[in-house]
Write a protein that holds these residues in place. Structure first.
Motif, PDB file in Angstrom:
ATOM      1  N   TYR A 158       0.809  -1.231   0.000  1.00  0.00           N
ATOM      2  CA  TYR A 158       0.000   0.000   0.000  1.00  0.00           C
ATOM      3  C   TYR A 158       0.837   1.274   0.000  1.00  0.00           C
ATOM      4  O   TYR A 158       0.325   2.362  -0.254  1.00  0.00           O
ATOM      5  CB  TYR A 158      -0.914   0.014   1.247  1.00  0.00           C
ATOM      6  CG  TYR A 158      -0.192  -0.376   2.531  1.00  0.00           C
ATOM      7  CD1 TYR A 158       0.572   0.538   3.244  1.00  0.00           C
ATOM      8  CD2 TYR A 158      -0.248  -1.693   3.006  1.00  0.00           C
ATOM      9  CE1 TYR A 158       1.242   0.160   4.399  1.00  0.00           C
ATOM     10  CE2 TYR A 158       0.414  -2.068   4.172  1.00  0.00           C
ATOM     11  CZ  TYR A 158       1.159  -1.149   4.854  1.00  0.00           C
ATOM     12  OH  TYR A 158       1.834  -1.505   5.995  1.00  0.00           O
ATOM     13  N   CYS A 159       2.124   1.167   0.289  1.00  0.00           N
ATOM     14  CA  CYS A 159       2.894   2.353   0.668  1.00  0.00           C
ATOM     15  C   CYS A 159       3.694   2.952  -0.488  1.00  0.00           C
ATOM     16  O   CYS A 159       4.439   2.253  -1.179  1.00  0.00           O
ATOM     17  CB  CYS A 159       3.837   1.984   1.811  1.00  0.00           C
ATOM     18  SG  CYS A 159       4.682   3.419   2.491  1.00  0.00           S
TER      19      CYS A 159
ATOM     20  N   ILE B 263       6.319   4.748  -0.479  1.00  0.00           N
ATOM     21  CA  ILE B 263       7.796   4.741  -0.384  1.00  0.00           C
ATOM     22  C   ILE B 263       8.341   3.316  -0.304  1.00  0.00           C
ATOM     23  O   ILE B 263       9.469   3.103   0.134  1.00  0.00           O
ATOM     24  CB  ILE B 263       8.310   5.627   0.775  1.00  0.00           C
ATOM     25  CG1 ILE B 263       7.791   5.164   2.136  1.00  0.00           C
ATOM     26  CG2 ILE B 263       7.947   7.084   0.532  1.00  0.00           C
ATOM     27  CD1 ILE B 263       8.521   5.812   3.335  1.00  0.00           C
TER      28      ILE B 263
ATOM     29  N   GLY C   3       9.972   7.557   9.654  1.00  0.00           N
ATOM     30  CA  GLY C   3      10.656   7.259   8.406  1.00  0.00           C
ATOM     31  C   GLY C   3      10.481   5.830   7.964  1.00  0.00           C
ATOM     32  O   GLY C   3       9.990   4.981   8.712  1.00  0.00           O
TER      33      GLY C   3
ATOM     34  N   GLU D  49      12.147   2.171   6.837  1.00  0.00           N
ATOM     35  CA  GLU D  49      13.207   1.401   7.499  1.00  0.00           C
ATOM     36  C   GLU D  49      14.481   1.542   6.658  1.00  0.00           C
ATOM     37  O   GLU D  49      14.770   0.728   5.796  1.00  0.00           O
ATOM     38  CB  GLU D  49      12.767  -0.046   7.705  1.00  0.00           C
ATOM     39  CG  GLU D  49      11.634  -0.138   8.714  1.00  0.00           C
ATOM     40  CD  GLU D  49      11.283  -1.557   9.121  1.00  0.00           C
ATOM     41  OE1 GLU D  49      12.146  -2.443   9.007  1.00  0.00           O
ATOM     42  OE2 GLU D  49      10.134  -1.779   9.551  1.00  0.00           O
TER      43      GLU D  49
ATOM     44  N   LEU E  90       9.789   4.375  13.410  1.00  0.00           N
ATOM     45  CA  LEU E  90      10.821   3.932  12.468  1.00  0.00           C
ATOM     46  C   LEU E  90      10.686   2.457  12.130  1.00  0.00           C
ATOM     47  O   LEU E  90      11.618   1.822  11.641  1.00  0.00           O
ATOM     48  CB  LEU E  90      12.221   4.220  13.062  1.00  0.00           C
ATOM     49  CG  LEU E  90      12.486   5.702  13.418  1.00  0.00           C
ATOM     50  CD1 LEU E  90      13.826   5.865  14.119  1.00  0.00           C
ATOM     51  CD2 LEU E  90      12.450   6.579  12.160  1.00  0.00           C
ATOM     52  N   GLY E  91       9.516   1.897  12.464  1.00  0.00           N
ATOM     53  CA  GLY E  91       9.230   0.529  12.045  1.00  0.00           C
ATOM     54  C   GLY E  91       9.783  -0.536  12.968  1.00  0.00           C
ATOM     55  O   GLY E  91       9.996  -0.300  14.164  1.00  0.00           O
TER      56      GLY E  91
ATOM     57  N   LEU F  39       5.532   4.854  17.799  1.00  0.00           N
ATOM     58  CA  LEU F  39       4.317   4.570  17.015  1.00  0.00           C
ATOM     59  C   LEU F  39       4.608   3.434  16.037  1.00  0.00           C
ATOM     60  O   LEU F  39       5.540   3.521  15.239  1.00  0.00           O
ATOM     61  CB  LEU F  39       3.908   5.806  16.188  1.00  0.00           C
ATOM     62  CG  LEU F  39       3.656   7.107  16.940  1.00  0.00           C
ATOM     63  CD1 LEU F  39       3.407   8.246  15.938  1.00  0.00           C
ATOM     64  CD2 LEU F  39       2.446   6.955  17.853  1.00  0.00           C
TER      65      LEU F  39
ATOM     66  N   ARG G 297       1.952   1.059  13.897  1.00  0.00           N
ATOM     67  CA  ARG G 297       0.621   0.507  13.628  1.00  0.00           C
ATOM     68  C   ARG G 297       0.713  -0.986  13.332  1.00  0.00           C
ATOM     69  O   ARG G 297       1.626  -1.399  12.606  1.00  0.00           O
ATOM     70  CB  ARG G 297      -0.003   1.211  12.428  1.00  0.00           C
ATOM     71  CG  ARG G 297      -0.393   2.643  12.698  1.00  0.00           C
ATOM     72  CD  ARG G 297      -1.073   3.179  11.462  1.00  0.00           C
ATOM     73  NE  ARG G 297      -1.519   4.545  11.624  1.00  0.00           N
ATOM     74  CZ  ARG G 297      -2.080   5.238  10.651  1.00  0.00           C
ATOM     75  NH1 ARG G 297      -2.251   4.698   9.449  1.00  0.00           N
ATOM     76  NH2 ARG G 297      -2.487   6.475  10.855  1.00  0.00           N
TER      77      ARG G 297
ATOM     78  N   MET H  33      -5.074   1.206   9.092  1.00  0.00           N
ATOM     79  CA  MET H  33      -5.624   1.988   7.986  1.00  0.00           C
ATOM     80  C   MET H  33      -7.054   1.507   7.784  1.00  0.00           C
ATOM     81  O   MET H  33      -7.296   0.296   7.726  1.00  0.00           O
ATOM     82  CB  MET H  33      -4.855   1.701   6.694  1.00  0.00           C
ATOM     83  CG  MET H  33      -3.511   2.367   6.628  1.00  0.00           C
ATOM     84  SD  MET H  33      -2.640   1.853   5.149  1.00  0.00           S
ATOM     85  CE  MET H  33      -2.361   0.141   5.494  1.00  0.00           C
TER      86      MET H  33
ATOM     87  N   PHE I 247      -7.132   4.450   4.408  1.00  0.00           N
ATOM     88  CA  PHE I 247      -6.206   4.048   3.342  1.00  0.00           C
ATOM     89  C   PHE I 247      -6.444   4.996   2.166  1.00  0.00           C
ATOM     90  O   PHE I 247      -7.595   5.331   1.844  1.00  0.00           O
ATOM     91  CB  PHE I 247      -6.474   2.596   2.919  1.00  0.00           C
ATOM     92  CG  PHE I 247      -5.927   2.287   1.551  1.00  0.00           C
ATOM     93  CD1 PHE I 247      -4.563   2.069   1.364  1.00  0.00           C
ATOM     94  CD2 PHE I 247      -6.763   2.246   0.433  1.00  0.00           C
ATOM     95  CE1 PHE I 247      -4.049   1.816   0.094  1.00  0.00           C
ATOM     96  CE2 PHE I 247      -6.252   1.992  -0.841  1.00  0.00           C
ATOM     97  CZ  PHE I 247      -4.890   1.777  -1.008  1.00  0.00           C
ATOM     98  N   ILE I 248      -5.364   5.446   1.542  1.00  0.00           N
ATOM     99  CA  ILE I 248      -5.476   6.257   0.322  1.00  0.00           C
ATOM    100  C   ILE I 248      -4.516   5.644  -0.695  1.00  0.00           C
ATOM    101  O   ILE I 248      -3.349   5.388  -0.365  1.00  0.00           O
ATOM    102  CB  ILE I 248      -5.084   7.736   0.577  1.00  0.00           C
ATOM    103  CG1 ILE I 248      -5.909   8.324   1.732  1.00  0.00           C
ATOM    104  CG2 ILE I 248      -5.269   8.574  -0.683  1.00  0.00           C
ATOM    105  CD1 ILE I 248      -5.523   9.755   2.134  1.00  0.00           C
TER     106      ILE I 248
ATOM    107  N   TYR J  44       8.151  12.511   0.634  1.00  0.00           N
ATOM    108  CA  TYR J  44       7.631  11.532   1.606  1.00  0.00           C
ATOM    109  C   TYR J  44       6.180  11.268   1.236  1.00  0.00           C
ATOM    110  O   TYR J  44       5.250  11.598   1.956  1.00  0.00           O
ATOM    111  CB  TYR J  44       7.764  12.069   3.033  1.00  0.00           C
ATOM    112  CG  TYR J  44       7.619  11.004   4.090  1.00  0.00           C
ATOM    113  CD1 TYR J  44       8.690  10.167   4.419  1.00  0.00           C
ATOM    114  CD2 TYR J  44       6.429  10.806   4.774  1.00  0.00           C
ATOM    115  CE1 TYR J  44       8.567   9.181   5.389  1.00  0.00           C
ATOM    116  CE2 TYR J  44       6.290   9.830   5.744  1.00  0.00           C
ATOM    117  CZ  TYR J  44       7.369   9.027   6.045  1.00  0.00           C
ATOM    118  OH  TYR J  44       7.238   8.043   7.014  1.00  0.00           O
TER     119      TYR J  44
ATOM    120  N   TYR K 220       0.927   8.313  -0.024  1.00  0.00           N
ATOM    121  CA  TYR K 220      -0.306   8.135  -0.801  1.00  0.00           C
ATOM    122  C   TYR K 220      -0.550   9.392  -1.614  1.00  0.00           C
ATOM    123  O   TYR K 220       0.099  10.427  -1.386  1.00  0.00           O
ATOM    124  CB  TYR K 220      -1.498   7.840   0.136  1.00  0.00           C
ATOM    125  CG  TYR K 220      -1.537   8.694   1.386  1.00  0.00           C
ATOM    126  CD1 TYR K 220      -1.987  10.001   1.359  1.00  0.00           C
ATOM    127  CD2 TYR K 220      -1.068   8.192   2.603  1.00  0.00           C
ATOM    128  CE1 TYR K 220      -1.994  10.781   2.493  1.00  0.00           C
ATOM    129  CE2 TYR K 220      -1.073   8.974   3.754  1.00  0.00           C
ATOM    130  CZ  TYR K 220      -1.537  10.261   3.688  1.00  0.00           C
ATOM    131  OH  TYR K 220      -1.534  11.040   4.815  1.00  0.00           O
TER     132      TYR K 220
END
Ligand code: SAM
Length: 346
Positions: free
Chosen positions: A68-69, A71, A107, A109, A138-139, A158, A160, A201, A232-233, A305, A308
């Motif tokens: 979905y991302c 980056i 950011g 990873e 940072l994952g 953070l 998710r 999301m 989600f976008i 960055y 979406y």
């Protein structure tokens, strides 16, 4: 439905079937009642003050390939960057002068930003800004790395979980990523003592109401200090380019449910919500969110960055647009708090 909402408001818990029917409820009056209860709960805990966090997007390089991302590793259309420590510190200085007392370093990873480098960067921010909270996003890292960042002065993290359902997780991520490891990271973060944030999301491809019920039950059980819920976008250069965006209404409903489930939680009105609707930020606050995260990254990298399509990063979404954000919040009866805004454990 009103009885179910009252029950959630009073007991902060529902069973799976009750969550399911609340999510499916289309009754306008019941949904307005849910929102009203969530708003009252937020006002009772936090007053009309909204906490601000300065978001610094420290790198758009990523070793992962989340479908979905924007980056994701395989996206060759991205112009990659990693901020230097000095640039990050100057973002913090700028943010501090504007009144920010939390810096969020987020950011991809990025393997070039090693654990040593992150530890040293956190230590430098901690030394220069002893009165500020440092949040990392940072994952997935090792437990040792999380511990080192914490000892260097990071306070919050953070991460998710994106979706609790294993089969759904596997459709959003490549096979070298696992839901188990992500959940393990969350356990470590809590154990180490971070104020820990997780979330999802809304409307990610393949998401079903049953998956959201699992997410609700997981978050009810895990009791994160922060809960991040955004729609989600799609991003044009990902495998999900042609998938529809998540629903704003369902995102707002989930914010309200989480507020009633966990009254003290720090819940952001997310950038994704603001990106989908011109008054998305305000709608999130009115649904029970109490945090906003204006963008404090150097303006030269903000477009890079790109998680979406049409991500909002300027105007009231930007740290330098704080006045505008204040005006927008004032118009709906809220004010900006310049306090650190830690989770209140009592
Ligand atoms: N790498 C870190 C991680 O995995 O937590 C932090 C950066 S990651 C880009 C931050 C969050 O962006 C993810 O947790 C995900 O929920 C969100 N995100 C990524 N792509 C998105 C999309 N297409 N729509 C909405 N949110 C998205």
């Amino acid at each position: 439905m009103k009885t179910t909402i009252d029950k959630l408001c009073q007991d902060h818990t529902l069973n799976a079937e009750e969550y399911r029917s609340l999510l499916l409820c289309q009754d306008t009056e019941a949904n307005a009642y849910l929102q009203q209860k969530a708003q009252q709960t937020t006002l009772a805990r936090f007053g009309n003050a909204v906490f601000i966090r300065g978001l610094i997007e420290i790198s758009n390089r990523c070793r992962n390939n989340c479908l979905y991302c924007g980056i994701r590793k395989s996206n060759t259309m991205v112009s990659r960057y990693s901020l230097s420590r000095e640039t990050i510190l100057s973002c913090c200085r700028e943010g501090y002068a504007l009144g920010f007392r939390t810096f969020v370093l987020q950011g991809g990873e990025d393997v070039s930003q090693t654990d040593d480098w992150v530890t040293e960067t956190v230590a430098c921010i901690r030394q220069e800004f002893p009165d500020c909270a440092i949040t990392l996003s940072l994952g997935e890292k090792s437990k040792e790395a999380y511990l080192r960042f914490f000892k260097a002065g990071a306070n919050r993290y953070l991460l998710r979980h994106e979706t609790f359902n294993e089969a759904h997780y596997a459709t959003l991520h490549p096979s070298d990523m696992s839901r188990e490891y992500r959940l393990q990271c969350l356990e470590w973060l809590k154990e180490i003592g971070y104020q820990t944030g997780t979330g999802i999301m809304v409307g990610s491809p393949g998401q079903k109401i049953e998956h959201l019920v699992e997410d609700l039950l997981f978050i009810e059980h895990f009791r994160p200090e922060m809960i991040g819920i955004g729609p989600f976008i799609p991003h044009v250069d990902t495998p999900f380019a042609n998938e529809p965006s998540g629903s704003i209404d369902l995102t707002l409903k989930l914010i309200s449910i989480f507020r009633l489930m966990h009254p003290s939680a720090l819940i952001p009105s997310t950038t994704a919500l603001a990106s989908l609707s011109p008054n998305g930020r305000e709608q999130g606050i009115l649904a029970g969110a109490n945090v906003v995260m204006p963008n404090l990254s150097p303006s030269s990298v903000r477009k890079k960055y790109s998680l979406y399509n049409h991500k909002a990063a300027f105007g009231s979404e930007a740290a330098e647009g704080l006045k505008l954000l204040e005006e927008q919040l004032n118009q709906i009866g809220y004010i900006v708090s310049r306090e650190r805004g830690d989770y209140n454990y009592v």
